[in-house]
Scaffold this motif. Sequence first.
Motif, mmCIF file in Angstrom:
data_model
loop_
_atom_site.group_PDB
_atom_site.id
_atom_site.type_symbol
_atom_site.label_atom_id
_atom_site.label_comp_id
_atom_site.label_asym_id
_atom_site.label_seq_id
_atom_site.Cartn_x
_atom_site.Cartn_y
_atom_site.Cartn_z
ATOM 1 N N ALA A 108 43.498 62.444 81.255
ATOM 2 C CA ALA A 108 42.973 63.969 81.208
ATOM 3 C C ALA A 108 43.829 64.609 79.946
ATOM 4 C CB ALA A 108 43.445 64.367 82.611
ATOM 5 N N GLN A 109 45.181 64.451 79.752
ATOM 6 C CA GLN A 109 45.866 64.932 78.695
ATOM 7 C C GLN A 109 45.346 64.577 77.428
ATOM 8 O OE1 GLN A 109 48.462 67.389 79.314
ATOM 9 N NE2 GLN A 109 48.115 67.685 77.225
ATOM 10 N N SER A 110 44.608 63.450 77.326
ATOM 11 C CA SER A 110 44.186 63.155 75.878
ATOM 12 C C SER A 110 43.069 63.995 75.625
ATOM 13 C CB SER A 110 44.146 61.745 75.922
ATOM 14 O OG SER A 110 45.118 60.747 76.172
ATOM 15 N N HIS A 111 42.249 63.944 76.616
ATOM 16 C CA HIS A 111 41.017 64.746 76.384
ATOM 17 C C HIS A 111 41.399 66.347 76.337
ATOM 18 C CE1 HIS A 111 38.017 61.450 77.170
ATOM 19 N NE2 HIS A 111 38.753 61.081 78.406
ATOM 20 N N LEU A 112 42.430 66.699 77.010
ATOM 21 C CA LEU A 112 42.822 68.092 76.777
ATOM 22 C C LEU A 112 43.486 68.543 75.371
ATOM 23 C CD1 LEU A 112 43.230 70.703 78.240
ATOM 24 C CD2 LEU A 112 45.303 70.096 78.843
ATOM 25 N N ASP A 113 43.900 67.141 74.889
ATOM 26 C CA ASP A 113 44.434 67.602 73.467
ATOM 27 C C ASP A 113 43.543 67.699 72.401
ATOM 28 O OD1 ASP A 113 47.111 67.228 74.468
ATOM 29 O OD2 ASP A 113 47.310 65.426 74.004
ATOM 30 N N THR A 114 42.409 67.130 72.625
ATOM 31 C CA THR A 114 41.196 66.964 71.752
ATOM 32 C C THR A 114 40.562 68.321 71.886
ATOM 33 O OG1 THR A 114 40.864 64.465 71.949
ATOM 34 C CG2 THR A 114 38.989 66.045 71.113
ATOM 35 N N ALA A 115 40.622 68.763 73.058
ATOM 36 C CA ALA A 115 39.704 70.220 73.112
ATOM 37 C C ALA A 115 40.798 71.354 72.341
ATOM 38 C CB ALA A 115 39.487 70.369 74.414
ATOM 39 N N GLN A 116 42.122 71.073 72.481
ATOM 40 C CA GLN A 116 42.819 72.048 71.759
ATOM 41 C C GLN A 116 42.731 72.158 70.148
ATOM 42 O OE1 GLN A 116 46.275 70.811 74.465
ATOM 43 N NE2 GLN A 116 46.898 72.894 73.771
ATOM 44 N N ASN A 117 42.636 70.788 69.988
ATOM 45 C CA ASN A 117 42.371 70.424 68.590
ATOM 46 C C ASN A 117 41.133 71.417 67.885
ATOM 47 O OD1 ASN A 117 44.671 68.943 68.402
ATOM 48 N ND2 ASN A 117 43.826 67.104 68.307
ATOM 49 N N LEU A 118 40.001 71.227 68.734
ATOM 50 C CA LEU A 118 38.794 71.586 68.361
ATOM 51 C C LEU A 118 38.786 73.220 68.390
ATOM 52 C CD1 LEU A 118 36.567 69.278 70.462
ATOM 53 C CD2 LEU A 118 36.677 69.547 67.817
ATOM 54 N N ILE A 119 39.705 73.888 69.336
ATOM 55 C CA ILE A 119 39.717 75.304 69.134
ATOM 56 C C ILE A 119 40.269 75.782 67.969
ATOM 57 C CG2 ILE A 119 41.054 77.054 70.432
ATOM 58 C CD1 ILE A 119 40.863 75.716 72.732
ATOM 59 N N VAL A 120 41.285 75.018 67.293
ATOM 60 C CA VAL A 120 41.770 75.395 66.161
ATOM 61 C C VAL A 120 40.816 75.478 65.091
ATOM 62 C CG1 VAL A 120 43.522 74.639 64.173
ATOM 63 C CG2 VAL A 120 44.148 74.532 66.645
ATOM 64 N N SER A 121 39.644 74.530 65.059
ATOM 65 C CA SER A 121 38.649 74.411 64.016
ATOM 66 C C SER A 121 37.601 75.699 64.386
ATOM 67 C CB SER A 121 37.867 73.178 64.122
ATOM 68 O OG SER A 121 38.838 72.149 63.623
ATOM 69 N N LEU A 122 37.457 76.077 65.500
ATOM 70 C CA LEU A 122 36.238 77.358 65.786
ATOM 71 C C LEU A 122 36.799 78.823 65.827
ATOM 72 C CD1 LEU A 122 36.041 77.970 68.923
ATOM 73 C CD2 LEU A 122 35.250 75.564 69.250
ATOM 74 N N ALA A 123 38.276 78.742 66.263
ATOM 75 C CA ALA A 123 38.865 80.207 66.741
ATOM 76 C C ALA A 123 38.812 81.146 65.482
ATOM 77 C CB ALA A 123 40.120 80.099 67.209
ATOM 78 N N PRO A 124 38.989 82.287 65.529
ATOM 79 C CA PRO A 124 39.060 83.166 64.366
ATOM 80 C C PRO A 124 40.428 83.160 64.101
ATOM 81 C CG PRO A 124 37.711 84.343 66.194
ATOM 82 C CD PRO A 124 38.534 82.961 66.708
ATOM 83 N N GLN A 125 40.651 83.657 62.890
ATOM 84 C CA GLN A 125 42.121 83.600 62.044
ATOM 85 C C GLN A 125 42.960 84.263 62.885
ATOM 86 O OE1 GLN A 125 42.581 83.843 57.901
ATOM 87 N NE2 GLN A 125 44.320 85.160 57.987
ATOM 88 N N ASP A 126 42.615 85.228 63.575
ATOM 89 C CA ASP A 126 43.759 85.906 64.122
ATOM 90 C C ASP A 126 44.270 85.071 65.555
ATOM 91 O OD1 ASP A 126 43.794 88.095 62.868
ATOM 92 O OD2 ASP A 126 42.252 89.361 63.997
ATOM 93 N N ASP A 127 43.406 84.448 66.344
ATOM 94 C CA ASP A 127 43.512 83.403 67.395
ATOM 95 C C ASP A 127 44.476 82.436 66.685
ATOM 96 O OD1 ASP A 127 42.178 85.106 68.846
ATOM 97 O OD2 ASP A 127 40.718 83.781 69.100
ATOM 98 N N VAL A 128 44.084 81.688 65.604
ATOM 99 C CA VAL A 128 45.011 80.619 64.842
ATOM 100 C C VAL A 128 46.194 81.188 64.406
ATOM 101 C CG1 VAL A 128 44.980 78.981 63.239
ATOM 102 C CG2 VAL A 128 42.840 79.492 64.387
ATOM 103 N N LYS A 129 46.386 82.344 64.206
ATOM 104 C CA LYS A 129 47.717 82.766 63.842
ATOM 105 C C LYS A 129 48.661 83.080 65.020
ATOM 106 C CE LYS A 129 49.850 86.630 61.500
ATOM 107 N NZ LYS A 129 49.791 88.040 60.821
ATOM 108 N N ALA A 130 48.033 83.335 66.060
ATOM 109 C CA ALA A 130 48.951 83.488 67.429
ATOM 110 C C ALA A 130 49.378 81.959 67.944
ATOM 111 C CB ALA A 130 48.103 83.897 68.344
ATOM 112 N N MET A 131 48.650 80.858 67.475
ATOM 113 C CA MET A 131 48.982 79.485 67.857
ATOM 114 C C MET A 131 49.753 78.871 66.933
ATOM 115 S SD MET A 131 44.968 77.999 69.560
ATOM 116 C CE MET A 131 44.326 78.384 67.894
ATOM 117 N N LEU A 132 49.930 79.195 65.911
ATOM 118 C CA LEU A 132 50.763 78.806 64.550
ATOM 119 C C LEU A 132 52.158 78.623 65.373
ATOM 120 C CD1 LEU A 132 49.647 80.291 61.376
ATOM 121 C CD2 LEU A 132 49.570 77.865 62.072
ATOM 122 N N PRO A 133 52.919 79.284 65.875
ATOM 123 C CA PRO A 133 54.230 79.085 66.107
ATOM 124 C C PRO A 133 54.630 77.899 67.072
ATOM 125 C CG PRO A 133 54.144 81.467 66.517
ATOM 126 C CD PRO A 133 52.694 80.845 66.070
#
Length: 381
Positions: A108-133
């Motif tokens: 389950a954690q492996s599938h969850l990690d893949t979903a998190q990686n996909l969010i980086v590709s579709l999220a707006p820049q402000d959201d990605v900036k919040a995830m950068l740290p």
Amino acid sequence: MSDSGSGEETDGKKTEVKERPWKEWWQRRRWAAAELGPWEQREAVLARISEIQAALDVAASRAAADSPQAHATAAYKAVAERELQQARDALAHSAHAAMRGAAHVGVAQSHLDTAQNLIVSLAPQDDVKAMLPQMVALVDEHFTPKDPRRLRIKEISERVNKGADLTPSDRGFLSETTGLARRMLRKETLRVRSFARVLAAVSATMLLIAVLVAFCAFRWPAMVPLCFAPEDGGMFSVVCPTDSVTRIGHPPNTREIGWAARAQDYLVVEIVGAVSAAVASAAALRRIRGTALPYNVPLLLAALKLPTGALTALLGLLLMRGGFVPGLSALDSSAQIIAWAIIFGYSQQLFTKFVDSQGQALLDAVRGPGSAPPPGEGAKP
């Protein structure tokens, strides 16, 4: 008209009502037996899935406002939602009641990690900036200081914090690098799982050997007796763990030593050795830290010591009986034999301490708060 004592109705509904609670109870018991991993780990992943699902919906809705990226956003969102659903399925007991251990949590954690990686590709820049740290911290945990991927992700973070826009190349790099860091974390966790399985197998094998030795000695007590023949003033004695024969005017032969041996000698020595090993295991707990992983390595390390202590007690006494230890080839009483069995049982710590060190090193390799720095990184920033 149906028979009231039969407990059945003509349409069969009464029988169904009686059988259904038992069937549901059996299914719950079967699923509970399949859940051998920590329940908290499973619930934590389920909570994280809900959190990621909410973040995905918000990120997709914000990105949808940008019409040129609407098609890509829909594609990314569809794949991410499919990964989240697969993570939920992996944690559903009814989907795989035969699942054992904590493997379903890792899947389950492996599938969850893949979903998190996909969010980086579709999220707006402000959201990605919040995830950068968080992404920078994750990469810092798993890459050495001079690794070019670690240097570039820090460069991207500094550039975005100064107001620069994220390029498609930056997004792809962030997604791939953080995904690789999460896969490295999964590999470290799988090493711990493999080590735990080896520990369990070795402990079971050692226990089986100890039981077989005790059974054989109980069946044939004179085969390899744990008896000594001390001399005192020209008179000899035969001393065993549970019995002794005194005042023999000649050195006892093998048959006379076998007569003095008792069926419970090996069992008593093994029990004493196991108890001594349990004390050593309790004393060693001061150096063993717990773990948040779903594999209880400290418990398996402690369990390994018990059959090992039983066998080292036997082997130590056999070495003494064979004259391997100078000056201690003939013990004078049963109490001395038991005392040396305690010492040899405790001495298993000399061998298992290397296994303890390896287990703790594997647990430390799974990066997290309070863990040791990665290879090549010192205390200085």
